[in-house]
Write an enzyme that holds these catalytic residues in place. Structure first.
Site, short mmCIF file in Angstrom:
data_model
loop_
_atom_site.label_atom_id
_atom_site.label_comp_id
_atom_site.label_asym_id
_atom_site.label_seq_id
_atom_site.Cartn_x
_atom_site.Cartn_y
_atom_site.Cartn_z
N CYS A 12 -12.20 -36.10 -42.20
CA CYS A 12 -12.20 -36.52 -43.60
C CYS A 12 -13.55 -37.10 -44.00
CB CYS A 12 -11.09 -37.55 -43.85
SG CYS A 12 -11.40 -39.11 -43.00
N CYS A 15 -14.75 -40.03 -41.90
CA CYS A 15 -15.39 -39.63 -40.64
C CYS A 15 -16.86 -39.30 -40.89
CB CYS A 15 -14.70 -38.41 -40.05
SG CYS A 15 -12.96 -38.62 -39.69
N ASP A 445 -46.07 -17.94 -64.29
CA ASP A 445 -47.31 -17.21 -64.01
C ASP A 445 -47.17 -15.83 -64.65
OD1 ASP A 445 -49.82 -16.63 -62.70
OD2 ASP A 445 -48.65 -15.35 -61.36
N ASP A 645 -45.66 -16.04 -57.79
CA ASP A 645 -45.47 -15.06 -56.73
C ASP A 645 -45.47 -15.70 -55.35
OD1 ASP A 645 -48.12 -15.64 -56.25
OD2 ASP A 645 -48.88 -13.78 -57.09
N ASP A 649 -50.01 -19.15 -55.95
CA ASP A 649 -49.38 -20.21 -56.75
C ASP A 649 -48.80 -21.32 -55.88
OD1 ASP A 649 -49.81 -18.82 -59.22
OD2 ASP A 649 -48.15 -17.52 -58.71
#
Length: 906
Positions: A12, A15, A445, A645, A649
């Protein structure tokens, strides 16, 4: 360093919180993420201060088990083996849970009939003479059920002893208290029978709680079983990814073909691929050729031709041809394996919104135990019987199990990241998935993101008496020695026109300016305005005007000079993707500030930005300066997403709140990007944002109902409504409600499996319109922009030399509107027709090798009106698309002239 651990014994949210708290306390641990869904834990720690064994010991000390993930696996084990082992564990857990449930139900039915039958008119073991037999039978049946469900007591009391109580602790205390109370009742019955006090013996019999003790654990196990089945469905997307990889492959050893398991392929092995086979690992083609369907990985709809030297990707399908490739990335290093690992890690990571549930769960169970004790004592003080007080206290315990709380977030995250992967979107963490919908600024871009990244010739202008064909031949011959994308665009254009190319002499590349070379005894210059000015070549007013016109319409003009005299101009532009315009419209609808970032000059950039209706254009930006642009936007208080890309970048992607790498399907290990789009479409960014929004709504809904359920359930179970309304819950009803709440939360999260992108990539039709009156690139630009304004038009390519426009549009395009748009631009639409294509299969005799295949393909490709030629050596066929008016005899002649025999055309 970061290490992944397998954790056992968690049931649960409490835990999960206990394990997180225990590990986080260790000196040297910087972060700890525990996943209840996959029973795993990721820990970042300082190797000099703490080690793996210390972390495992910390988990073991609070009653759970921990081991380093994959410690039992060999290096040869691939992702399929690891995934199969995990699935086997899930299936085994489900099988055991089902067996326990069935056995418990079989025993619970007679127990309930004996205990409660007389109350509903079923005379089973009824009467004073059967009282002791009934009690002992209930005890035996209850003992069997509690033994079958003993894991609740083992883990529950173990956690309680370790002072880390969890859901099992609540169930164990509630069921155990019921059993002990019933056991005391049997002793009372035995005593009163001994002293012949039948009235008190009969009262003691009504105090037997064996059916409650057994029903509590059985109903909880019903919920746990259904919950485990539902949780297993969250990995459907990963299952599909794993199934993409072939189990076996054919490799060449000592010149012989050997079929081996794909997992055992080693680097530098030679793998043989035939038609219809999936590629098992990443590699590079060393012989043969084929057409590979890469849609499962990169999203490309058409098969990609693979020749010697080309790379191939794991899990892609070879449709035609036979080839051999050398394995370069195997096992866990393949593209598919990395995708699976990335999706799995994201699904098991923790979103910031989950921290609230963790904090509550960490103190929830102890608080519930205290509330249960207070409930029992309060009712006893108020004068109620021990049975009444105990019943309410047990109801509080069993109705408050925090299963639903622990499942509210991880199930939704797992399903969400899986659905993203199905749509070609790889999201690296749950935190990113949560943040996506809150972005208010998107920086795009231009090259390779908004545009295709593949420039093409848009217009040609001549300043001498040279014919267009001769000029194209000269320009392409000069540029054939250049590797610049603009030069390659001119070469491709010439090839499409079947122009003859020559080898230039004394070729010189002038960086940032253009090229210089000799051809047919003449010296040529080709490049930009600056190159011509530096070489003292005079540009008259007409040329200067044309340069400005082409720049103003978003195209890059390249000048050509022969012996210091300008002979012509070629305008080149990178075409906008058909999906970009739709995606930009969606960004605007979401009230996002759209910024286009480009290295183009201001005039060209503004022209493109205006045609796309972006909010802001930032031009003349060098790759190294993009990061500072993102930083300035963030300083203005904006939450910024950068889409690029993923190569030049990278700094900007890392600086942005969310970095998105587009078109990076074969390089998923981009550390700079938070989201990787397998397909080169901005529509996937829209899909990612929409999915993020749906996931967060789902999580909030789950958390609300989980909290609301407990807030509402605990007072009712404690009996607070009993004095006024006579309303109270029995422990059996409480356990049923607890199980139902978990199932509801998981089922609600699984609704995300039905998520579909709001905007699908549109099926486009291509139309050709012949137009009179166009004489230059500016005319073509005017026509192009006029046609783009027509509803449902997605992409337009105008060739003024041929006097036509190719229009990509959806089926509902208005023909009259297209004609009127051309007229409004000042030109005359001569003809409007749909360029209908039809598929034909040519059966060819005489092909013996891949060179033959290349010859046949080249011959058919040169036929006007033929496109998408796929030649199969094995089937001896050539499959192609061609225009309706193309005759079979034309195709037969083309193949015959190439030296082969046509058997049939269908």
């Amino acid at each position: 360093m970061e290490e992944k651990f397998d954790v056992t014994g968690m049931t649960c949210a409490a835990c999960q919180a206990n394990v997180t708290r225990a590990v986080s306390k260790l000196d040297g641990v910087t972060s700890c993420d525990v996943s209840l869904l996959s029973n795993s834990m990721k820990v970042e720690f300082d190797k000099d201060k703490v080690n793996e064994q210390t972390i495992c010991d910390a988990v073991n000390q609070i009653g759970y088990g921990a081991s380093v993930h994959g410690a039992s696996q060999s290096e040869q084990d691939g992702f399929r083996k690891e995934w199969q082992d995990r699935q086997n564990r899930v299936e085994l857990d489900q099988k055991n849970a089902k067996q326990r449930l069935i056995l418990s139900l079989v025993l619970l039915i007679p127990l309930l009939l004996i205990a409660m039958g007389p109350m509903v008119g079923l005379p089973i073991l009824e009467g004073m003479e059967w009282m002791m037999v009934s009690a002992l039978t209930q005890l035996i049946l209850c003992l069997f059920i509690l033994f079958i469900q003993r894991h609740f007591f083992i883990t529950g009391f173990k956690a309680l002893i370790k002072r880390a109580p969890n859901m099992d602790s609540l169930v164990a205390i509630g069921s155990g208290a019921s059993f002990v109370y019933g056991l005391v009742g049997i002793y009372q019955m035995a005593y009163y029978f001994g002293v012949q006090n039948m009235e008190m013996a009969h009262m003691a019999m009504h105090s037997l709680y064996f059916e409650s003790a057994a029903t509590i654990v059985t109903l909880v196990s019903v919920g746990k079983y259904l919950e485990s089945r539902s949780k297993a469905k969250t990995s459907d997307a990963l299952d599909k990814l794993v199934d993409l990889a072939p189990k076996n492959a054919t490799i060449l050893k000592d010149g012989k073909e050997v079929v081996v398991s794909s997992e055992t392929i080693q680097k530098h092995d030679i793998v043989l691929i035939r038609p219809g086979q999936r590629i098992p690992v990443d590699g590079r083609v060393i012989s043969g050729t084929g057409y590979v369907d890469q849609s499962a990985i990169t999203g490309e709809s058409l098969p990609v031709e693979k020749n010697i030297g080309d790379s191939v990707i794991s899990a892609t399908m070879n449709e035609n041809g036979t080839f051999q490739f050398e394995a370069e990335k195997v096992g866990q290093d393949t593209t598919l394996a990395k995708i699976i690992q990335l999706v799995d890690d994201a699904g098991n990571s923790k979103a910031p919104i989950a921290r609230l549930a963790d904090k509550v769960s960490g103190v929830f169970v102890p608080v519930v135990i205290i509330i249960a004790v207070i409930t029992g004592i309060a009712w006893l003080i108020s004068g109620q019987t021990i049975q009444f007080a105990l019943s309410n206290a047990i109801s509080v315990l069993v109705i408050s199990c925090p299963c639903a709380l622990g499942l509210a977030t991880p199930v939704a995250i797992m399903v969400g990241t899986g659905k993203a992967a199905e749509n070609g979107i790889l999201i690296k963490s749950a935190a990113i998935l949560e943040q996506l919908h809150s972005i208010d600024t998107i920086v795009l871009d231009k090259t390779g993101t908004i545009t295709s990244g593949k420039p093409s010739v848009q217009g040609i202008k001549l300043y001498t008496n040279t014919s267009v064909n001769d000029f194209i031949s000269i320009a392409a011959s000069l540029e054939s020695g250049s590797l610049h994308p603009l030069g390659q665009a001119i070469v491709e254009y010439a090839k499409d026109k079947n122009s003859k190319l020559q080898q230039p002499e004394n070729f010189t590349n002038i960086s940032g300016r253009g090229i210089q070379a000799r051809l047919n005894g003449h010296t040529y210059l080709a490049g930009n305005k600056r190159l011509f000015e530096e070489n003292g070549i005079e540009l008259n007013q007409t040329v200067l005007s044309d340069l400005d016109i082409y720049a103003s319409i978003g195209q890059t003009p390249l000048l050509f000079a022969e012996d210091n005299k300008v002979i012509g101009l070629v305008s080149v532009a990178d075409t906008v993707r058909s999906t970009s315009k739709t995606a930009l419209e969606q960004f605007k609808k979401k009230n996002m500030h759209v910024v286009m970032l480009t290295g183009d000059n201001q005039k060209t950039a503004n022209a493109i930005g205006k045609s796309l209706s972006v909010d802001e254009v930032i031009s003349d930006v060098l790759p190294q300066d993009k990061e500072s642009v993102i930083r300035k936007l963030q300083e203005q208080g904006k939450k910024v997403m950068m889409v690029g890309d993923g190569i030049n970048d990278a700094p900007a992607l890392m600086r942005a709140d969310i970095g998105v790498a587009i078109g990076a399907g074969t390089d998923i290990a981009l550390d700079s990007a938070d989201v990787i789009l397998m397909k080169s479409s901005l529509l996937d960014v829209v899909t990612a944002i929409d999915l993020s929004s749906d996931v967060i709504k789902n999580i909030k809904m789950n958390l609300f109902w989980a909290f609301f359920y407990n807030i509402l359930g605990i007072p009712v179970a404690a009996g607070l409504l009993y004095p006024a309304f006579g309303l109270r819950l029995s422990p059996m009803v409480g356990s049923a409600c607890m199980s139902l709440s978990s199932i509801c939360v998981v089922t609600n999260a699984l609704r995300l499996r039905f998520f579909k992108p709001n905007i699908q990539s549109e099926e486009l039709e291509t139309y050709t319109m012949h137009i009179d009156g166009m004489s230059c690139g500016h005319c073509a630009w005017l026509v192009e922009n006029a046609l783009k304004k027509v509803p449902n038009v997605r992409e337009v390519h105008v060739d003024y030399n041929l006097g036509k426009a190719d229009i990509d549009c959806v089926q509902s395009v208005n023909e009259v509107a297209l004609k009127q748009a051309v007229k409004d631009a000042g030109y005359i639409p001569v003809e409007y027709k749909e360029e209908k294509k039809m598929k034909k299969v040519v059966t060819v005799d005489g092909m013996m090798c891949m060179h033959c295949v290349a010859h046949v393909k080249d011959a058919l490709s040169k036929v006007d009106g033929v496109s998408d030629v796929v030649v199969s050596l094995d089937e001896k066929t050539a499959t192609l698309n061609c225009t309706e008016n193309l005759t079979d005899q034309t195709l037969i002649d083309a193949v015959t002239n190439a030296g082969y025999t046509v058997v049939s055309v269908k």
